[in-house]
Design a protein around this motif. Structure first.
Motif, PDB file in Angstrom:
ATOM      1  N   ALA A 154       0.819  -1.163   0.105  1.00 18.82           N
ATOM      2  CA  ALA A 154      -0.023  -0.060   0.217  1.00 18.82           C
ATOM      3  C   ALA A 154       1.014   1.221  -0.181  1.00 18.82           C
ATOM      4  O   ALA A 154       0.563   2.367  -0.624  1.00 18.82           O
ATOM      5  CB  ALA A 154      -0.986   0.049   1.184  1.00 18.82           C
ATOM      6  N   SER A 155       1.964   1.242   0.777  1.00 18.67           N
ATOM      7  CA  SER A 155       2.582   2.567   0.788  1.00 18.67           C
ATOM      8  C   SER A 155       4.234   2.326   0.221  1.00 18.67           C
ATOM      9  O   SER A 155       4.682   3.422   0.082  1.00 18.67           O
ATOM     10  CB  SER A 155       2.906   2.977   2.411  1.00 18.67           C
ATOM     11  OG  SER A 155       3.418   1.556   2.963  1.00 18.67           O
ATOM     12  N   GLY A 156       4.733   1.256   0.024  1.00 18.19           N
ATOM     13  CA  GLY A 156       6.002   1.097  -0.505  1.00 18.19           C
ATOM     14  C   GLY A 156       7.044   1.000   0.768  1.00 18.19           C
ATOM     15  O   GLY A 156       8.276   1.047   0.387  1.00 18.19           O
ATOM     16  N   CYS A 157       6.659   1.298   2.039  1.00 18.44           N
ATOM     17  CA  CYS A 157       7.467   1.345   3.019  1.00 18.44           C
ATOM     18  C   CYS A 157       8.307  -0.301   3.154  1.00 18.44           C
ATOM     19  O   CYS A 157       7.677  -1.133   2.718  1.00 18.44           O
ATOM     20  CB  CYS A 157       6.961   1.699   4.345  1.00 18.44           C
ATOM     21  SG  CYS A 157       5.859   0.509   5.035  1.00 18.44           S
ATOM     22  N   THR A 158       9.239  -0.160   3.782  1.00 25.03           N
ATOM     23  CA  THR A 158      10.140  -1.379   3.876  1.00 25.03           C
ATOM     24  C   THR A 158       9.958  -2.149   5.451  1.00 25.03           C
ATOM     25  O   THR A 158      10.253  -1.607   6.394  1.00 25.03           O
ATOM     26  CB  THR A 158      11.547  -1.298   3.876  1.00 25.03           C
ATOM     27  OG1 THR A 158      11.905  -0.686   2.406  1.00 25.03           O
ATOM     28  CG2 THR A 158      12.560  -2.522   3.753  1.00 25.03           C
ATOM     29  N   HIS A 159       9.607  -3.477   5.472  1.00 21.44           N
ATOM     30  CA  HIS A 159       9.226  -4.086   6.620  1.00 21.44           C
ATOM     31  C   HIS A 159      10.859  -4.546   7.226  1.00 21.44           C
ATOM     32  O   HIS A 159      10.996  -4.553   8.076  1.00 21.44           O
ATOM     33  CB  HIS A 159       8.295  -5.185   6.404  1.00 21.44           C
ATOM     34  CG  HIS A 159       7.080  -4.756   6.385  1.00 21.44           C
ATOM     35  ND1 HIS A 159       6.141  -4.130   7.142  1.00 21.44           N
ATOM     36  CD2 HIS A 159       6.022  -4.863   5.263  1.00 21.44           C
ATOM     37  CE1 HIS A 159       4.987  -3.879   6.758  1.00 21.44           C
ATOM     38  NE2 HIS A 159       4.719  -4.386   5.651  1.00 21.44           N
TER      39      HIS A 159
END
Length: 203
Positions: free
Chosen positions: A196-201
């Protein structure tokens, strides 16, 4: 006398050749010996084996890290296997005109997910596996699973982008499963992203 002059001329030519080689940097010498036949100043003719090989000017647009990773673990690792680590670094810097400076992790560190939920059931929800989304390689996703229809395509806009640090290309198919998007880079790194956001887990 004629033989003496010929021998002297050969010695002079040999010395001149040796001086010219010594004047070359290590990276330039390696490039000339191992790379120049494919990476030419002008594009290779269409249909030739080197058609997709970047030209000298195109190589200069890459980062030195991208070329180094390609020679070490990417699509050029066969060619890079005959070189030492120092030689791969030298030719990467010569080909790009840039110094190798490790920046791995900088892009990820600035976009970490603030809330990483546990991975869901891979068999539930939207999913995509492999280049063709299944053994048949149809690359098809129905409207229910994809959440969009063909009529939605003209209205789509870029929501986010993810940049691979220090590489020229990705080396694996993207996998969407369990609410996560998993991608691999040419350097062998694997990144778990939030679709959804492209952030990295994690990576």
């Amino acid at each position: 006398m004629h033989m003496h002059r010929s021998g002297l001329a050969a010695v002079v030519l040999s010395l001149l050749a040796g001086t010219a080689l010594a004047a070359q940097s290590e990276g330039e010498l390696i490039f000339t010996t191992h790379c120049a036949a494919c990476h030419m100043a002008t594009p290779a003719p269409a249909g030739s084996p080197n058609e997709k090989a970047p030209t000298r000017s195109q190589l200069a647009e890459f980062s030195a890290e991208a070329v180094l990773n390609s020679l070490t673990s990417g699509k050029m690792q066969l060619q890079g296997s005959v070189l030492t680590e120092t030689q791969r670094r030298a030719v990467s810097e010569f080909a790009t005109g840039k110094l190798v400076a490790s920046t791995a992790g900088s892009a990820v560190a600035t976009n970490r997910c603030t809330n990483s939920a546990p991975m869901g059931d891979p068999a539930a929800g939207p999913s995509w596996n492999g280049w063709g989304n299944g053994p048949a390689g149809t690359r098809f996703q129905d409207a229910k699973s994809g959440g969009i229809t063909a009529a939605d395509l003209p209205r789509l806009k870029l929501k986010w982008a993810f940049g691979y640090t220090g590489v020229a290309s990705a080396s694996s198919a993207r996998v969407l499963a369990g609410g996560g998007l998993f991608v691999g880079s040419e350097s062998g790194e694997v990144h778990a992203l939030d679709p959804a956001s492209g952030c990295t887990h994690w990576s």
